[in-house]
Design an enzyme around this catalytic site. Structure first.
Site, mmCIF file in Angstrom:
data_model
loop_
_atom_site.group_PDB
_atom_site.id
_atom_site.type_symbol
_atom_site.label_atom_id
_atom_site.label_comp_id
_atom_site.label_asym_id
_atom_site.label_seq_id
_atom_site.Cartn_x
_atom_site.Cartn_y
_atom_site.Cartn_z
ATOM 1 N N GLU A 64 4.404 1.331 -4.554
ATOM 2 C CA GLU A 64 5.754 1.808 -4.257
ATOM 3 C C GLU A 64 6.665 1.680 -5.485
ATOM 4 O O GLU A 64 7.518 2.537 -5.723
ATOM 5 C CB GLU A 64 6.329 1.025 -3.071
ATOM 6 C CG GLU A 64 5.684 1.450 -1.760
ATOM 7 C CD GLU A 64 5.680 0.374 -0.707
ATOM 8 O OE1 GLU A 64 4.975 -0.647 -0.904
ATOM 9 O OE2 GLU A 64 6.363 0.533 0.318
ATOM 10 N N ARG B 148 4.404 -8.138 15.108
ATOM 11 C CA ARG B 148 5.235 -7.198 15.890
ATOM 12 C C ARG B 148 4.387 -6.518 16.955
ATOM 13 O O ARG B 148 3.245 -6.150 16.687
ATOM 14 C CB ARG B 148 5.819 -6.105 14.984
ATOM 15 C CG ARG B 148 6.838 -6.614 14.011
ATOM 16 C CD ARG B 148 7.312 -5.501 13.102
ATOM 17 N NE ARG B 148 7.284 -5.943 11.721
ATOM 18 C CZ ARG B 148 7.339 -5.148 10.676
ATOM 19 N NH1 ARG B 148 7.421 -3.841 10.834
ATOM 20 N NH2 ARG B 148 7.305 -5.633 9.452
ATOM 21 N N HIS C 138 8.189 2.936 5.401
ATOM 22 C CA HIS C 138 7.088 2.977 4.417
ATOM 23 C C HIS C 138 6.982 4.362 3.775
ATOM 24 O O HIS C 138 5.904 4.743 3.298
ATOM 25 C CB HIS C 138 5.714 2.678 5.065
ATOM 26 C CG HIS C 138 5.553 1.296 5.604
ATOM 27 N ND1 HIS C 138 4.916 1.050 6.798
ATOM 28 C CD2 HIS C 138 5.911 0.099 5.118
ATOM 29 C CE1 HIS C 138 4.903 -0.251 7.038
ATOM 30 N NE2 HIS C 138 5.508 -0.849 6.019
ATOM 31 N N ARG D 159 14.986 -0.093 -4.402
ATOM 32 C CA ARG D 159 14.358 0.199 -3.122
ATOM 33 C C ARG D 159 15.393 -0.021 -2.023
ATOM 34 O O ARG D 159 16.005 -1.087 -1.951
ATOM 35 C CB ARG D 159 13.175 -0.751 -2.919
ATOM 36 C CG ARG D 159 12.466 -0.467 -1.656
ATOM 37 C CD ARG D 159 11.230 -1.280 -1.506
ATOM 38 N NE ARG D 159 10.578 -0.862 -0.275
ATOM 39 C CZ ARG D 159 9.438 -1.333 0.139
ATOM 40 N NH1 ARG D 159 8.804 -2.218 -0.577
ATOM 41 N NH2 ARG D 159 8.911 -0.912 1.254
ATOM 42 N N GLY E 143 -0.585 -2.903 6.704
ATOM 43 C CA GLY E 143 -0.285 -4.187 6.053
ATOM 44 C C GLY E 143 0.241 -5.146 7.108
ATOM 45 O O GLY E 143 -0.095 -5.023 8.285
ATOM 46 N N ASN F 154 14.136 -4.770 -5.801
ATOM 47 C CA ASN F 154 14.012 -4.783 -4.347
ATOM 48 C C ASN F 154 14.743 -6.028 -3.856
ATOM 49 O O ASN F 154 14.220 -7.131 -3.914
ATOM 50 C CB ASN F 154 12.517 -4.822 -3.974
ATOM 51 C CG ASN F 154 12.294 -4.801 -2.475
ATOM 52 O OD1 ASN F 154 13.250 -4.744 -1.695
ATOM 53 N ND2 ASN F 154 11.035 -4.856 -2.073
ATOM 54 N N ASP G 130 -2.487 -12.994 9.988
ATOM 55 C CA ASP G 130 -3.228 -12.560 8.805
ATOM 56 C C ASP G 130 -4.627 -12.099 9.205
ATOM 57 O O ASP G 130 -5.383 -12.858 9.820
ATOM 58 C CB ASP G 130 -3.305 -13.722 7.806
ATOM 59 C CG ASP G 130 -3.798 -13.256 6.448
ATOM 60 O OD1 ASP G 130 -4.883 -12.641 6.381
ATOM 61 O OD2 ASP G 130 -3.084 -13.503 5.450
ATOM 62 N N GLU H 81 -6.506 -1.423 2.222
ATOM 63 C CA GLU H 81 -7.196 -1.482 0.918
ATOM 64 C C GLU H 81 -8.331 -2.496 0.887
ATOM 65 O O GLU H 81 -9.208 -2.421 0.032
ATOM 66 C CB GLU H 81 -6.190 -1.860 -0.193
ATOM 67 C CG GLU H 81 -5.163 -0.789 -0.468
ATOM 68 C CD GLU H 81 -3.990 -1.310 -1.278
ATOM 69 O OE1 GLU H 81 -4.154 -2.289 -2.032
ATOM 70 O OE2 GLU H 81 -2.888 -0.729 -1.158
ATOM 71 N N ASN H 82 -8.265 -3.480 1.786
ATOM 72 C CA ASN H 82 -9.164 -4.642 1.647
ATOM 73 C C ASN H 82 -10.105 -4.927 2.809
ATOM 74 O O ASN H 82 -10.910 -5.836 2.720
ATOM 75 C CB ASN H 82 -8.322 -5.917 1.433
ATOM 76 C CG ASN H 82 -7.534 -5.869 0.147
ATOM 77 O OD1 ASN H 82 -8.115 -5.776 -0.925
ATOM 78 N ND2 ASN H 82 -6.217 -5.905 0.235
HETATM 79 P P1 ADP Z 1 3.245 -6.482 3.577
HETATM 80 O O1 ADP Z 1 3.455 -5.833 2.228
HETATM 81 O O2 ADP Z 1 3.630 -5.598 4.742
HETATM 82 O O3 ADP Z 1 3.770 -7.875 3.697
HETATM 83 P P2 ADP Z 1 0.437 -6.335 2.864
HETATM 84 O O4 ADP Z 1 0.328 -4.879 2.599
HETATM 85 O O5 ADP Z 1 0.390 -7.279 1.729
HETATM 86 O O6 ADP Z 1 1.668 -6.655 3.800
HETATM 87 O O7 ADP Z 1 -0.766 -6.717 3.885
HETATM 88 C C1 ADP Z 1 -1.002 -8.000 4.323
HETATM 89 C C2 ADP Z 1 -2.234 -7.975 5.246
HETATM 90 O O8 ADP Z 1 -3.368 -7.524 4.489
HETATM 91 C C3 ADP Z 1 -2.609 -9.331 5.811
HETATM 92 O O9 ADP Z 1 -2.885 -9.210 7.194
HETATM 93 C C4 ADP Z 1 -3.882 -9.699 5.096
HETATM 94 O O10 ADP Z 1 -4.762 -10.349 5.933
HETATM 95 C C5 ADP Z 1 -4.493 -8.358 4.761
HETATM 96 N N1 ADP Z 1 -5.415 -8.535 3.620
HETATM 97 C C6 ADP Z 1 -6.763 -8.500 3.680
HETATM 98 N N2 ADP Z 1 -7.319 -8.727 2.484
HETATM 99 C C7 ADP Z 1 -6.319 -8.924 1.626
HETATM 100 C C8 ADP Z 1 -6.248 -9.220 0.236
HETATM 101 N N3 ADP Z 1 -7.336 -9.339 -0.508
HETATM 102 N N4 ADP Z 1 -5.046 -9.359 -0.306
HETATM 103 C C9 ADP Z 1 -3.927 -9.239 0.437
HETATM 104 N N5 ADP Z 1 -3.923 -8.942 1.750
HETATM 105 C C10 ADP Z 1 -5.108 -8.802 2.352
#
Ligand code: ADP
Length: 403
Positions: free
Chosen positions: A388, A241, A180, A91, A210, A7, A283, A334-335
């Site tokens: 991915e 954004r 995505h 990618r 994300g 990537n 974040d 996921e989180n």
């Molecule tokens: P991208 O790949 O688009 O940079 P991610 O899919 O890693 O982004 O998502 C980042 C977002 O996920 C952040 O806003 C972060 O706060 C949230 N998030 C919440 N918990 C977690 C975690 N345990 N690990 C990573 N990101 C987290």
């Protein structure tokens, strides 16, 4: 068989080496700050400590050479020679309207990537640099390109056409493309695998939430609509954004703040979203903490985000004529139980009912997949971690087998 996933960004090159028998990651890493100050390779072989290798890396070809040298290094390496890499999967961001599936890289494919430089100015030139670097360093290794836009190419014209003069759509290729795609495709495929059923007859909304967020309506396994558009700026409010706003705001702000198109673009891409609204952070972890402490703007930003997710779920249920499954994925999906809960709240009339206990269990950092819908929910709600790189590796092997 080992597949290398690449990537390439404008000053970075991320990679993963995947062993395809059991789909395990042998090593991964990132060459950072290529061609700028203090370039460094951060490499991690699975089960070993991360190593940092500072080196004077001027371009992507040198970065690629360093990656290969590291992968075969007696100490940090995981393979004996370059011949143990069967293929490379790249990618690529933008395939325009011409690419609707993963493809073996040839001159025609490289031309399509070039033709779309204007639509993906930050990514496509870098992606092509990554491909050309690999061609130089490993000229006999087959390569596959996997495009972020490809999965969305099944959208009907009514979903991808903007209401601007049709000649301009034709002249400038201004239409919805969506992004995505590899993630939306991976999680929808994974869902059908988990359910042990074919894609046919299903209506799924996949929520990739994300830093950048997008939602897709996936009917019978095919995308029929998605929230991102010509660029990844449209749709949900994101980390920094703005997502969809009244287009008149753009000209209004440009006039009032005397902003150039470039400055306005920075405003919308880097200063807006939940960062702009909260004034705290992009974040979601920081926002949750601030909201818990009573910060009203952080709470507003979180509420706006989940409200927007809910609106897309409703809209896509309408677009598909029903809803069977919702999938949450990526960092937030996921989180963050709170966002999933709030996004589903109020959708009970559609048959969407979350099980709070199950939902709360899939929380920060646990990286598991699972069903979070209540027993009496007509719609199945799932959390599925995206992958991915694995999707790219699988596509690469599939195409390799056709050679
Ligand atoms: P991208 O790949 O688009 O940079 P991610 O899919 O890693 O982004 O998502 C980042 C977002 O996920 C952040 O806003 C972060 O706060 C949230 N998030 C919440 N918990 C977690 C975690 N345990 N690990 C990573 N990101 C987290």
């Amino acid at each position: 068989m080992n597949v290398l996933i690449v990537n390439a960004g404008s000053s970075s090159l991320k990679y993963q080496l995947i062993e395809m028998e059991d789909e395990s990651v042998l090593a991964k890493g990132n060459v950072e700050r290529i061609g700028i100050e203090d370039p460094i390779l951060k490499h991690q072989a699975t089960g070993k400590d991360e190593v940092e290798i500072p080196e004077d890396i001027k371009n992507h070809t040198q970065a690629m050479k360093l990656v290969i040298d590291t992968l075969i290094h007696p100490e940090y390496g995981v393979i004996n020679s370059m011949d143990e890499i069967a293929a490379v999967g790249h990618r690529v961001l933008h395939g325009g309207a011409k690419i609707f599936e993963s493809v073996i890289v040839d001159e025609k494919v490289k031309n399509v990537i070039r033709e779309n430089f204007e639509l993906g100015p930050l990514h496509n030139p870098a992606n092509l640099m990554g491909i050309e670097a690999c061609e130089e360093v490993m000229p006999n290794t087959p390569m596959v390109a996997v495009f972020d836009t490809a999965f969305h190419q099944t959208m009907p014209a009514e979903a991808y056409t903007y209401a601007i003069p049709y000649e301009d759509y034709k002249k400038y290729s201004i239409r919805r493309y969506g992004f995505h795609g590899t993630s939306h495709r991976y999680v929808s495929k994974r869902l059908f695998k988990l359910l042990n059923r074919p894609a046919e007859g299903t209506k799924v909304v996949t929520c990739h939430l994300g830093n950048g967020s997008s939602i897709a309506a996936v009917k019978d396994g095919k995308c029929i609509d998605t929230s991102m558009g010509l660029t990844p700026l449209e749709g949900l409010p994101m980390g920094s954004r703005c997502g969809s706003i009244d287009p008149a705001i753009v000209t209004c702000l440009m006039e009032k703040k005397n902003l150039s198109p470039e400055e306005m673009s920075i405003y919308m891409n880097k200063k807006s979203g939940v960062l702009g609204v909260s004034g705290i952070s992009s974040d979601f972890r920081d926002l949750e903490a601030a909201a818990e402490e009573g910060n009203e703007r952080a709470k507003l930003a979180l509420d706006m985000f989940s409200y927007s997710v809910k609106k897309y779920i409703g809209a896509y249920a309408a677009a598909m004529g029903g809803l069977d499954y919702i999938v949450f994925t990526a960092g937030i999906g996921e989180n963050t139980p709170l966002i999933r809960e709030h996004a589903c709240k109020g959708l009970e009339y559609l048959g969407v009912k979350i099980d709070r206990k199950k939902n709360d269990k899939i929380t920060s950092g646990c990286g598991v997949e699972g069903e979070i819908s209540a027993k009496d929910s007509r719609v199945g709600i799932y959390v599925i971690p995206t992958n991915e790189e694995l999707m790219i590796a699988r596509d690469t092997v599939e195409l390799l087998n056709l050679l």
